[in-house]
Design an enzyme around this catalytic site. Sequence first.
Site, mmCIF file in Angstrom:
data_model
loop_
_atom_site.group_PDB
_atom_site.id
_atom_site.type_symbol
_atom_site.label_atom_id
_atom_site.label_comp_id
_atom_site.label_asym_id
_atom_site.label_seq_id
_atom_site.Cartn_x
_atom_site.Cartn_y
_atom_site.Cartn_z
ATOM 1 N N HIS A 3 0.838 -1.205 0.000
ATOM 2 C CA HIS A 3 0.000 0.000 0.000
ATOM 3 C C HIS A 3 0.874 1.256 0.000
ATOM 4 C CE1 HIS A 3 -3.714 2.268 1.197
ATOM 5 N NE2 HIS A 3 -2.792 3.093 1.669
ATOM 6 N N GLU A 4 1.901 1.279 0.857
ATOM 7 C CA GLU A 4 2.750 2.464 0.949
ATOM 8 C C GLU A 4 3.617 2.640 -0.297
ATOM 9 O OE1 GLU A 4 2.194 4.595 3.164
ATOM 10 O OE2 GLU A 4 0.864 3.325 4.334
ATOM 11 N N HIS A 42 -5.245 7.399 -2.433
ATOM 12 C CA HIS A 42 -6.212 6.362 -2.097
ATOM 13 C C HIS A 42 -7.249 6.192 -3.193
ATOM 14 C CE1 HIS A 42 -5.014 6.986 2.311
ATOM 15 N NE2 HIS A 42 -4.548 5.824 1.910
ATOM 16 N N HIS A 86 1.765 4.640 -2.752
ATOM 17 C CA HIS A 86 1.864 6.077 -2.507
ATOM 18 C C HIS A 86 3.210 6.610 -2.990
ATOM 19 C CE1 HIS A 86 -1.868 6.206 -0.485
ATOM 20 N NE2 HIS A 86 -1.480 5.628 0.634
#
Length: 393
Positions: free
Chosen positions: A214-215, A224, A218
């Site tokens: 997930h990171e 998101h 980014h």
Amino acid sequence: MGRGACVPSAASGAGDRARQLGAVLGALCLFPALVLLAWPGTPANGAGARVAQGDAAPQTSGVLASGSLGPPHPPVPRRRRYTLTPARLRWEHFNLTYKILSFPRNLLSPSETRRGLAAAFRMWSDVSPFSFREVAPEQPSDLRIGFYPVNHTDCLVSPLHHCFDGPTGELAHAFFPPHGGIHFDDSEYWVLGRTRYSWKKGVWLTDLVHVAAHEIGHALGLMHSQHGRALMHLNATLRGWKALSQDELWGLHRLYGCLDRLFVCASWARRGFCDTRRRLMKRLCPSSCDFCYEFPFPTVAATPPPPRTKTKLVPEGRNVTFRCGQKILHKKGKVYWYKDQEPLEFSYPGYLALGEAHLSIIANAINEGTYTCVVRRRQRVLSTYSWRIRVRS
């Protein structure tokens, strides 16, 4: 990382200033999967353990009810965000290097940590033109990964880079390109495997691969996702989705393009083949790219700035704060913030800090623009204020 990684320093050189311009863009946070494990017949309205919501609503706190047999209740799902950063920040090359500056002190060994991070990177390299290679800590790299305590790097002195909050709160945050920082909370209990509650230890065991993937999204420039089953969804850990969805691919391809085998699909789409030659597009163009797909960005009603807009010429690196009329708030109005008519709903550490009646930014070329606050009560506009920010080199 030393001080100044998130906030430009006035004393920085020209080369550092260019790098810090990207570094000032914010980290997005991932929060724990507080999955409800209530026994049959157990009331589901007990108070949950403290859950920090660093990039969203105010914090909630409480303690587990004495008669409850379940772990802390899950946080209420929050509103969604755009998929791409406002400035479409991206890397200019695909061969990215990363280094691990510190390892977790709980449960995972360095070798297990390396294996988990490598698995998270593979999730992205398998579906994109990116490749990721680990280098030694003393070598320069694009991405810098570390497991940090509550007070880490410059979080105490930077108004836009928040500190961690200990166990069962914020799990990690990552900075947009080209900063490359990925920070994990070292107070968490990281594991390789599904996120679950440990009755024996009395803590949550958090899947490193899931959070790291997930990171990394980014760090590649994705925000998101709106898609409920996307890994980049705001509550991905809570929902348990671990695989990259088509939604992440579309977001990635919007930033970096999709390399189809024949290098012709994009031009065919522009020529109208999505309507006139559907079978050809389906047969020769990768379904993962879907050049005929129009991404459904959320839309809001346009909010033009007031006729009188204050223009501020601000030195680069200066912290600028806007205040949206305290008196009008006593009339029970709600404040809405916009940048260049785009809504601002959450704080982004290293980018902007959003309060109820104030907004703080770091002056740089990307943060230039017109900021507007609108105070509404129901459908009625009570007041508007607007500022145009220009950076003085």
